[in-house]
Design an enzyme around this catalytic site. Sequence first.
Site, short mmCIF file in Angstrom:
data_model
loop_
_atom_site.label_atom_id
_atom_site.label_comp_id
_atom_site.label_asym_id
_atom_site.label_seq_id
_atom_site.Cartn_x
_atom_site.Cartn_y
_atom_site.Cartn_z
N HIS A 215 0.79 -1.22 0.00
CA HIS A 215 0.00 0.00 0.00
C HIS A 215 0.83 1.27 0.00
O HIS A 215 0.29 2.34 -0.24
CB HIS A 215 -0.98 -0.01 1.18
CG HIS A 215 -2.16 -0.87 0.89
ND1 HIS A 215 -2.09 -2.24 0.88
CD2 HIS A 215 -3.43 -0.56 0.55
CE1 HIS A 215 -3.27 -2.73 0.56
NE2 HIS A 215 -4.10 -1.74 0.36
N SER A 219 -0.34 -0.83 -6.27
CA SER A 219 -0.09 -1.94 -7.18
C SER A 219 0.69 -1.48 -8.40
O SER A 219 0.47 -0.39 -8.92
CB SER A 219 -1.41 -2.55 -7.66
OG SER A 219 -2.16 -3.00 -6.57
N LYS A 242 -13.91 -8.73 -9.68
CA LYS A 242 -13.06 -9.47 -10.59
C LYS A 242 -12.39 -10.65 -9.88
O LYS A 242 -12.28 -11.75 -10.42
CB LYS A 242 -11.99 -8.53 -11.16
CG LYS A 242 -11.23 -9.10 -12.34
CD LYS A 242 -10.40 -8.01 -13.00
CE LYS A 242 -9.59 -8.59 -14.16
NZ LYS A 242 -8.90 -7.56 -14.94
N ASP A 243 -11.96 -10.41 -8.65
CA ASP A 243 -11.32 -11.48 -7.88
C ASP A 243 -12.30 -12.61 -7.57
O ASP A 243 -11.91 -13.78 -7.56
CB ASP A 243 -10.75 -10.93 -6.56
CG ASP A 243 -9.40 -10.24 -6.77
OD1 ASP A 243 -8.90 -10.27 -7.91
OD2 ASP A 243 -8.86 -9.68 -5.80
N GLU A 286 7.77 -33.68 -3.08
CA GLU A 286 6.57 -33.16 -3.71
C GLU A 286 6.95 -32.36 -4.95
O GLU A 286 8.06 -31.83 -5.04
CB GLU A 286 5.84 -32.23 -2.73
CG GLU A 286 5.27 -32.95 -1.52
CD GLU A 286 3.87 -33.46 -1.79
OE1 GLU A 286 3.75 -34.54 -2.38
OE2 GLU A 286 2.92 -32.78 -1.40
C1 HEM Z 1 0.67 -22.77 4.79
C2 HEM Z 1 -0.33 -23.54 5.03
C3 HEM Z 1 -0.22 -25.07 4.99
C4 HEM Z 1 0.37 -25.88 4.04
C5 HEM Z 1 1.13 -25.44 2.77
C6 HEM Z 1 0.16 -27.26 4.47
C7 HEM Z 1 0.62 -28.38 3.79
C8 HEM Z 1 0.42 -29.70 4.18
C9 HEM Z 1 0.80 -30.86 3.42
C10 HEM Z 1 1.51 -30.84 2.05
C11 HEM Z 1 0.42 -31.97 4.12
C12 HEM Z 1 0.57 -33.45 3.70
C13 HEM Z 1 -0.72 -33.90 3.07
C14 HEM Z 1 -0.81 -35.39 2.85
O1 HEM Z 1 -0.17 -35.90 1.93
O2 HEM Z 1 -1.54 -36.05 3.60
C15 HEM Z 1 -0.18 -31.53 5.34
C16 HEM Z 1 -0.69 -32.36 6.34
C17 HEM Z 1 -1.26 -31.92 7.53
N1 HEM Z 1 -1.47 -30.60 7.90
FE1 HEM Z 1 -1.02 -28.96 6.81
N2 HEM Z 1 -0.55 -27.27 5.66
C18 HEM Z 1 -0.79 -25.94 6.02
C19 HEM Z 1 -1.46 -25.53 7.15
C20 HEM Z 1 -1.86 -26.35 8.21
C21 HEM Z 1 -2.41 -25.88 9.47
C22 HEM Z 1 -2.63 -24.41 9.87
C23 HEM Z 1 -2.68 -26.98 10.23
C24 HEM Z 1 -3.27 -26.95 11.62
C25 HEM Z 1 -2.79 -27.67 12.56
C26 HEM Z 1 -2.32 -28.16 9.45
C27 HEM Z 1 -2.45 -29.49 9.87
C28 HEM Z 1 -2.06 -30.61 9.16
C29 HEM Z 1 -2.23 -31.98 9.61
C30 HEM Z 1 -2.85 -32.44 10.93
C31 HEM Z 1 -1.71 -32.80 8.58
C32 HEM Z 1 -1.62 -34.35 8.59
C33 HEM Z 1 -2.86 -34.97 8.03
C34 HEM Z 1 -2.66 -35.37 6.58
O3 HEM Z 1 -1.57 -35.81 6.23
O4 HEM Z 1 -3.60 -35.23 5.82
N3 HEM Z 1 -1.83 -27.73 8.24
N4 HEM Z 1 -0.18 -30.13 5.35
#
Ligand code: HEM
Lengths: 407, 257
Positions: A215, A219, A242-243, A286
């Site tokens: 800001h 932009s 638009k978004d 990944e």
């Molecule tokens: C920047 C945001 C986030 C990204 C990029 C992200 C990315 C990921 C990825 C790539 C996995 C593996 C998925 C799989 O193959 O199963 C995962 C699993 C998981 N994430 Fe996140 N996550 C984010 C935010 C969060 C937040 C805020 C939580 C809250 C606690 C969370 C909780 C979990 C849990 C419990 C799993 C394991 C369950 C699973 O594998 O499906 N994530 N996350």
Amino acid sequence: MSNEKGWGMRAFDWFEERLPIVSFIDHSVGSKYPAPNNLNYFWNFGSLAGFMLVVLMMTGIVLAMSYTPHVDHAFESVERIMRDVNSGWLIRYLHANGGSFFFIVVLIHIFRGMYYGSYKAPREVLWWLGIVIYLLMMATAFMGYVLPWGQMSFWGATVITNLFSAVPIVGDEIVTLLWGGFSVDNPTLNRFFALHYLLPFAIVGVVVLHIWALHIPGSNNPMGIEVTANDKIPFHPYYTSKDVFGLGVFLLFYFTVVFWFPNAMGHPDNYIPANPLQTPAHIVPEWYFLPFYAILRSIDDKLTGVILMFGSILILFVVPWLDTSRVRSANFRPIFKVLFWIFLLDCFVLGWCGSQLPEGLPLILTRVGTFWYFFHFLVLLPVVGWIETPRPLPSSISTPVIASPAE
Amino acid sequence: MRTVLFAAFAVILLNELPADVKAASEGVELDHQEWTFDGPFGGFDRQQLQRGFQVYREVCSSCHGLDYIAFRNLEAIGYSEDQTKVLASEYLIEDCCDDQGDIFDRPAIPADGIPNPYPNEQFARASNNGSLPPDLSLITKARANGPDYIYNLILAYEDPPADMEEEIMFGMYYNTVFDGNQIAMAQQLFDELIEYSDGTVATNEQMAKDVTAFLHWAAEPKLEVRKQTGVRVLLFTLVFTVLAYFLKRRIWAGLKH
Ligand code: HEM
């Protein structure tokens, strides 16, 4: 009576006098934020990234309610989410694929910035904050991928954490600290879960700074020139509408993958429980890490590989100074424009190389690709800025591009 | 610009989607089958799943567990609650503990998981020449091109070519699909090995197809509800997007460029 405010408005004013949060939001992303009137659809990706961050945090917190961060239970708890938790399969597929789509959106957002020169003065700090977000995202996603504790979780974590042992003197200490012991094990899983929960909130903080920094100058725009107040329109309702349309289009892609190809972006081996005694034939990270993984393996020396890999991201911090041209938009820079597309192609090639075993043709391509990656930033960007003759810039975004004065 | 954007999406999707197809293509050609669960609306054929369960129970279950499936889950493939009770009661499982604090055996109930053939990994390996028969409840998702791979794998037994005969190790069998062509699992399916309770002729291919379909259900039991939900969600999003488009046009129409 007729021009007197209703009780609703009065209550609102009362609150706003004490905490002007609504007008704060309105100034940030609402009707009081003037934006250039010529932004194209590439400018949708910032708000899309914010949307995905929220989706990931909401689904993630729900997943965490049923997830167990313990080596003996993690894999099973994810399967329980998939099978026994109401709509658990949906939450998990939204989250797992959400990670990929977050990266798709952010990568387009970054390449948009490169194409239109959005990193140039006065937006350098804005650009830095974006790279910080990107780094935090990568750390978050890496640790998230470890949580389901499948074969790729375990071996990916082993390979990546081991990289830090290449750091001189303190390398082994760093690795021990990351592991919480002497191998990837339960303490590792626990700390990764804690950090995976924490880092997204840190990202939110940096996003706030990112928007704050946006800001100050406002932009950039597809022409990359300064915009007068006359050529600006309020963000709301123009860009909000638009978004929202762009969001709908994006969701069509995201939902198609979530509901029909939910495992296409994952690796089958991650449906095999982690087994420290059995190394998978082919460890791959990944997809969004593949180009960096390729750069890491472009060279036999581990430390050099690690330096190149981290360098490939850190170099983005100095791009505003490596690019010596004052003209922002590639639309007015004939040589840079070609180099941009070659660079993008180079990233795809490196990504493909990262998915292959480092031998034969993939290894040669990896080396050429890595060389080009750094050559682009360190040599081409500065040199092209000096030798290129940009096309004439229009005096404002509303004047059509005029023929060059020489003609 | 809009076309560039869509093209970019398409390129990225196309680049990603074949990931699992690719992995398999490194090995042998798989003979692709038509599965009822293919396609945007595809689902399971309950009759086929029941046949597949029969194959699993009468053939595979002596070596392979199905950890994530409980008897009650079989209601989803068309068994009644009473049938799952009867099915479960045919198994004895160890429970802890009776009033004296002793471990005791009791008939399984629908809430119990399908019992494992072996008490532990060492036992399983000892019974299979050192190899471990993997749990099958996620197997179709744990292999690239899972269903086609499993189908082809369990049919791909033949006599080894002359130059390989020597190499086949003790307790291993020649298999054209398995990585390395030597597998620790002997051929399991033979024509009319079992008698289907619905009268279908139990050819090799029929059994392979049925058991694979069953295993795919076991790996992805929410497949049908996923696609059905997907159709509704996508239709809603489509309408939403079209409306958003016209709203956007309407708002922008007031601007003169
Ligand atoms: C920047 C945001 C986030 C990204 C990029 C992200 C990315 C990921 C990825 C790539 C996995 C593996 C998925 C799989 O193959 O199963 C995962 C699993 C998981 N994430 Fe996140 N996550 C984010 C935010 C969060 C937040 C805020 C939580 C809250 C606690 C969370 C909780 C979990 C849990 C419990 C799993 C394991 C369950 C699973 O594998 O499906 N994530 N996350």
